[in-house]
Design an enzyme around this catalytic site. Structure first.
Site, PDB file in Angstrom:
ATOM      1  N   GLY A 126      22.369 -14.580  -2.634  1.00  0.00           N
ATOM      2  CA  GLY A 126      21.220 -13.877  -2.066  1.00  0.00           C
ATOM      3  C   GLY A 126      20.368 -13.343  -3.195  1.00  0.00           C
ATOM      4  O   GLY A 126      20.892 -12.775  -4.168  1.00  0.00           O
ATOM      5  N   ASP A 167      27.043 -17.800  -0.662  1.00  0.00           N
ATOM      6  CA  ASP A 167      26.620 -19.140  -1.073  1.00  0.00           C
ATOM      7  C   ASP A 167      27.727 -20.158  -0.816  1.00  0.00           C
ATOM      8  O   ASP A 167      28.879 -19.960  -1.225  1.00  0.00           O
ATOM      9  CB  ASP A 167      26.277 -19.160  -2.567  1.00  0.00           C
ATOM     10  CG  ASP A 167      24.999 -18.419  -2.883  1.00  0.00           C
ATOM     11  OD1 ASP A 167      24.255 -18.093  -1.951  1.00  0.00           O
ATOM     12  OD2 ASP A 167      24.753 -18.165  -4.089  1.00  0.00           O
ATOM     13  N   ASP A 227      16.681 -15.030 -10.478  1.00  0.00           N
ATOM     14  CA  ASP A 227      17.111 -13.692 -10.078  1.00  0.00           C
ATOM     15  C   ASP A 227      17.649 -12.919 -11.271  1.00  0.00           C
ATOM     16  O   ASP A 227      17.403 -11.719 -11.418  1.00  0.00           O
ATOM     17  CB  ASP A 227      18.187 -13.788  -8.998  1.00  0.00           C
ATOM     18  CG  ASP A 227      17.702 -14.514  -7.761  1.00  0.00           C
ATOM     19  OD1 ASP A 227      16.499 -14.421  -7.466  1.00  0.00           O
ATOM     20  OD2 ASP A 227      18.515 -15.174  -7.101  1.00  0.00           O
TER      21      ASP A 227
END
Length: 312
Positions: A39, A13, A257
């Site tokens: 991710g 990132d 996430d």
């Protein structure tokens, strides 16, 4: 110990923090920059590991500095990286992220090595990975055919399967619906659910009708619809609203996430879906109070220490 198999992306990132998100063609100055691991798959794998599970991560990275850094971090977290593919054909995945002061974000992703996660690679994963009891969790920053192969293998081995349909596009929607028979729990946000149902952003969502449509190919499908700062809806035999935990958010990157990784662990621990969603809600609430998609992910002891959310 709970056991979770995660199939998904690994990215680096590149984050710029700005006073507000830029509009089309606009430059916003006064930002700060930082680089970190990310991710969707990696975030979910780290979230699940910190939440107390044994985690096997199926992904791909480039044979470059970003890929080496990612593998080192996963090993430090205690994640099994035996099935991480390393390729010298493309670079590791990269995400470019703007985060505004209130925590909202905009993200663009160059998948790189993530596109090299192929169905044959998923098929070559040892049977023992899928034959143990536990949960299989997949998201969509990798080729859908590979996700489908993983879902098929997991269902054939009686693992509980979770599909986080993110990111969802109209082009992917029909493929996702065709794969629903291999999914036990679908975890879209409101926007993703609208895309799956063929609705516009202005359309209201009826959870019961949504479930009926999505259950056309799988009557046992359950939904957990995340609502951002409002909480989530659990749609099973009935619809249950799980309210949010009120916190001061500083960074929402990776919150979904975190929710999915913690949800997988709670289900692998044997919690009922509503209770699992409440526990995952708590994990995500902690994550948004900290900076970084992975560095801000909470540990199990932190989640367990939280007081129950009062009924509203």
């Amino acid at each position: 110990m709970a056991r979770v198999v995660v199939l998904g992306s690994s990215n680096t990132d590149m984050v710029v923090r700005v006073p507000r998100l830029p509009g089309r063609g606009e430059t916003v100055l006064c930002g700060t920059f930082e680089k970190g691991p990310g991710g969707k798959g990696a975030n979910q794998a780290v979230a699940a590991k910190r939440a107390g599970a044994d985690v096997v991560f199926i992904t791909a990275v480039g044979d470059d500095a970003f890929g080496k850094e990612a593998l080192d971090l996963y090993r430090q977290e205690g994640i099994d990286v035996s099935y991480v593919k390393v390729t010298n054909q493309v670079s590791s995945g990269v995400a470019l992220i703007f985060v505004e002061a209130g925590g909202e974000n905009m993200i663009a992703v160059a998948p790189g090595a993530n596109n090299r996660i192929d169905p044959e690679g998923v098929a070559s994963v040892a049977d023992s990975v899928f034959e143990s009891t536990g949960v299989f969790l997949a998201s969509l920053e990798v080729p859908f055919e590979s996700v489908l192969r993983g879902l098929r293998r997991a269902k054939a081995s009686s693992l509980t399967t979770i599909l986080n349909p993110a990111p969802t596009t109209p082009e992917l929607a029909s493929k996702i619906l065709d794969a629903i028979e291999f999914v036990d729990i679908l975890t879209p946000n409101q926007s993703e659910l609208r895309t799956l149902l063929g609705l516009s952003e202005a359309d209201e969502i009826d959870p019961d009708l949504a479930a009926q449509k999505l259950r056309a190919k799988n009557p046992r499908l359950e939904l957990v619809v995340t609502l951002g700062s409002k909480g989530c809806l659990v749609v099973s035999n009935e619809v249950t609203f799980v309210p949010s935990r009120v916190v001061e958010a500083v960074d929402a990157v990776g919150a979904g996430d975190c929710f999915n990784g913690a949800l997988a662990v709670a289900l692998a621990d044997g919690k009922a879906l509503v209770h699992a969603a409440e526990w995952a809600r708590d994990a995500a609430a902690l994550s948004v109070t900290r900076v970084g998609a992975q560095s801000g992910l909470p540990f199990r002891s932190e989640i367990d220490r939280l007081e129950p959310v009062p009924k509203r």
